[in-house]
Scaffold this motif. Structure first.
Motif, short mmCIF file in Angstrom:
data_model
loop_
_atom_site.label_atom_id
_atom_site.label_comp_id
_atom_site.label_asym_id
_atom_site.label_seq_id
_atom_site.Cartn_x
_atom_site.Cartn_y
_atom_site.Cartn_z
N ARG A 6 0.82 -1.19 0.00
CA ARG A 6 0.00 0.00 0.00
C ARG A 6 0.86 1.26 0.00
N ARG A 7 0.50 2.21 -0.86
CA ARG A 7 1.22 3.46 -0.95
C ARG A 7 0.55 4.48 -0.03
N VAL A 8 1.29 5.07 0.86
CA VAL A 8 0.72 6.06 1.77
C VAL A 8 1.65 7.26 1.83
N PRO A 9 1.10 8.45 2.21
CA PRO A 9 1.98 9.60 2.38
C PRO A 9 3.02 9.33 3.46
N GLN A 10 4.23 9.82 3.25
CA GLN A 10 5.29 9.63 4.21
C GLN A 10 5.87 10.98 4.61
N VAL A 11 6.19 11.15 5.86
CA VAL A 11 6.82 12.37 6.32
C VAL A 11 8.08 11.99 7.09
N ILE A 54 21.79 16.40 -1.84
CA ILE A 54 21.93 17.45 -0.82
C ILE A 54 23.12 17.16 0.09
N ALA A 55 23.22 15.91 0.55
CA ALA A 55 24.30 15.56 1.49
C ALA A 55 25.67 15.68 0.84
N SER A 56 25.80 15.33 -0.43
CA SER A 56 27.10 15.35 -1.10
C SER A 56 27.66 16.76 -1.23
N ARG A 57 26.78 17.76 -1.13
CA ARG A 57 27.21 19.16 -1.20
C ARG A 57 27.31 19.78 0.19
N GLY A 58 27.23 18.94 1.23
CA GLY A 58 27.36 19.45 2.58
C GLY A 58 26.08 19.97 3.17
N GLY A 59 24.95 19.75 2.48
CA GLY A 59 23.66 20.21 2.98
C GLY A 59 23.06 19.22 3.96
N ASN A 60 22.02 19.64 4.65
CA ASN A 60 21.37 18.78 5.64
C ASN A 60 19.86 18.94 5.52
N ILE A 61 19.15 17.84 5.36
CA ILE A 61 17.70 17.86 5.20
C ILE A 61 17.03 18.10 6.55
N LEU A 62 16.16 19.10 6.60
CA LEU A 62 15.38 19.37 7.81
C LEU A 62 14.08 18.59 7.82
N GLY A 63 13.48 18.42 6.66
CA GLY A 63 12.24 17.67 6.55
C GLY A 63 11.96 17.32 5.11
N ALA A 64 11.39 16.14 4.89
CA ALA A 64 11.04 15.72 3.53
C ALA A 64 9.66 15.08 3.57
N ASP A 65 8.80 15.53 2.68
CA ASP A 65 7.44 15.01 2.60
C ASP A 65 7.28 14.33 1.25
N VAL A 66 6.89 13.06 1.27
CA VAL A 66 6.76 12.25 0.05
C VAL A 66 5.35 11.72 -0.07
N PHE A 67 4.80 11.76 -1.28
CA PHE A 67 3.46 11.22 -1.51
C PHE A 67 3.44 10.45 -2.83
N VAL A 68 3.01 9.19 -2.75
CA VAL A 68 2.80 8.37 -3.94
C VAL A 68 1.37 7.85 -3.87
N PRO A 69 0.44 8.39 -4.67
CA PRO A 69 -0.96 7.96 -4.58
C PRO A 69 -1.14 6.52 -5.03
N GLU A 70 -2.14 5.88 -4.43
CA GLU A 70 -2.42 4.49 -4.77
C GLU A 70 -2.83 4.37 -6.24
N ASN A 71 -2.33 3.33 -6.87
CA ASN A 71 -2.70 2.98 -8.26
C ASN A 71 -2.35 4.08 -9.26
N LYS A 72 -1.41 4.95 -8.90
CA LYS A 72 -0.96 6.00 -9.82
C LYS A 72 0.56 5.94 -9.90
N ASN A 73 1.09 5.93 -11.09
CA ASN A 73 2.53 5.85 -11.26
C ASN A 73 3.14 7.25 -11.24
N VAL A 74 3.04 7.91 -10.08
CA VAL A 74 3.56 9.26 -9.95
C VAL A 74 4.10 9.46 -8.53
N PHE A 75 5.19 10.20 -8.47
CA PHE A 75 5.89 10.45 -7.20
C PHE A 75 5.94 11.95 -6.97
#
Length: 317
Positions: A6-11, A54-75
């Motif tokens: 199952r594809r669900v939103p991820q934070v 981001i990391a390879s350039r010395g950056g640091n992720i503060l937050g990442a929000d990812v969504f892949v809807p069910e039955n849809k081939n999109v990220f």
């Protein structure tokens, strides 16, 4: 469906303390905040590639929000990160994200660094009612909206000594009165005035923009509707809702399309009303919602939180 499928939103959230530890050796005044949004066909390894970029350039992720809807081939993803612009110059950042965009055949890859990039330039269109226009002007003045208002355009004439005109004059914002009629909607003149804007805001502009105008402008237009779409479309929605005896009123901010009040929704807000409300308190509550809803939609748009999802929907991170 198997739970593992199952594809669900991820934070993903990283604590502020870990971000600070990663930058101990850097002068805190040099640390800069960036935002990146990404949309592409779903595939394995997208998050890993974005994080590594981001990391390879010395950056640091503060937050990442990812969504892949069910039955849809999109990220979809939206990442916030901090970095040192000396180690990761702005042009290099564009090149790095462009490389990943080509790798995954992305349909959208936008990076924004608020401290380095110009503010979004907007024009505001309004008619006689001023509550949304005045709220936007004061929010802009207080720095609560990350935009530059280039001009205000109205089909309603305002006298020189009115509050709005005095405010615009003090802040060197041009005001254009373009009276419209059935024979002349003044769209050619409006288009000439807004050519150098990034998007438009309709702050209770009570004129329809034609499909021809939308095709020629080719950028986003954000509107505020005084009602909870898809209910109570068209004129006097507050009276429609009042006469219907509703117990919840609302406001809807949406993108403008050729179909009236049918564009993809960005933000909606509601407030409870009761039999004790008269039409005056009803309208006052409605106007307060409209101001808040429109400002929230503009802020979300400028922070790259709004992504198109299918034909008439949005993903709002």
């Amino acid at each position: 469906m198997n739970l593992t499928q199952r594809r669900v939103p991820q934070v993903f959230e990283l604590g502020r303390s870990s971000s600070i530890r990663s930058f101990k050796s850097i002068d805190s005044s040099s640390i800069t905040h960036g935002i990146h949004v990404f949309q592409c066909p779903d595939a394995v390894g997208i998050v890993a590639k974005l994080s590594d970029c981001i990391a390879s350039r010395g950056g640091n992720i503060l937050g990442a929000d990812v969504f892949v809807p069910e039955n849809k081939n999109v990220f979809y993803s939206r990442s916030e990160f901090i970095f040192d612009p000396v180690k990761w110059p702005r042009l290099q950042m564009d090149e790095d994200f462009l490389r990943i965009s080509k790798m995954f055949d992305a349909t959208r890859s936008v990076v924004r660094v608020p401290k380095l990039d110009p503010k979004f330039k907007i024009a505001v269109l309004a008619s006689k009612q001023e509550h949304c226009l005045i709220d936007l002007l004061h929010s802009w003045q207080d720095g609560r909206l990350p935009v530059d208002i280039t001009r205000v355009i109205s089909n309603h004439d305002r006298f020189p000594n009115t509050h709005v005109v005095r405010f615009l004059e003090r802040n060197s914002i041009p005001y254009h009165y373009l009276g419209t009629s059935k024979e002349n909607n003044r769209e050619d003149e409006i288009l000439d005035l807004v050519q150098n804007t990034d998007f438009l805001v309709l702050a209770r502009y009570m004129q329809l923009l034609s499909g021809k105008f939308l095709q020629r402008y080719r950028k986003d237009i954000i509107n505020i509707h005084h009602g909870l779409l898809p209910s109570f479309k068209g004129g006097h929605p507050s009276k429609q809702a009042f006469d219907a005896g509703v117990k919840l009123i609302g406001a809807t901010s949406h993108f403008v399309t050729e179909e009236l009040d049918a564009g993809p929704i960005i933000e909606q807000m509601v407030e409870r009303v009761s039999h004790r409300d008269n039409i005056q308190s009803f309208v006052q509550k409605s106007e307060n919602l409209e101001k808040q809803c429109l400002a929230k939609a503009i802020k979300s748009y400028c922070e790259l939180r709004v992504l198109p999802n299918e034909e008439n929907r949005t993903v709002v991170f």
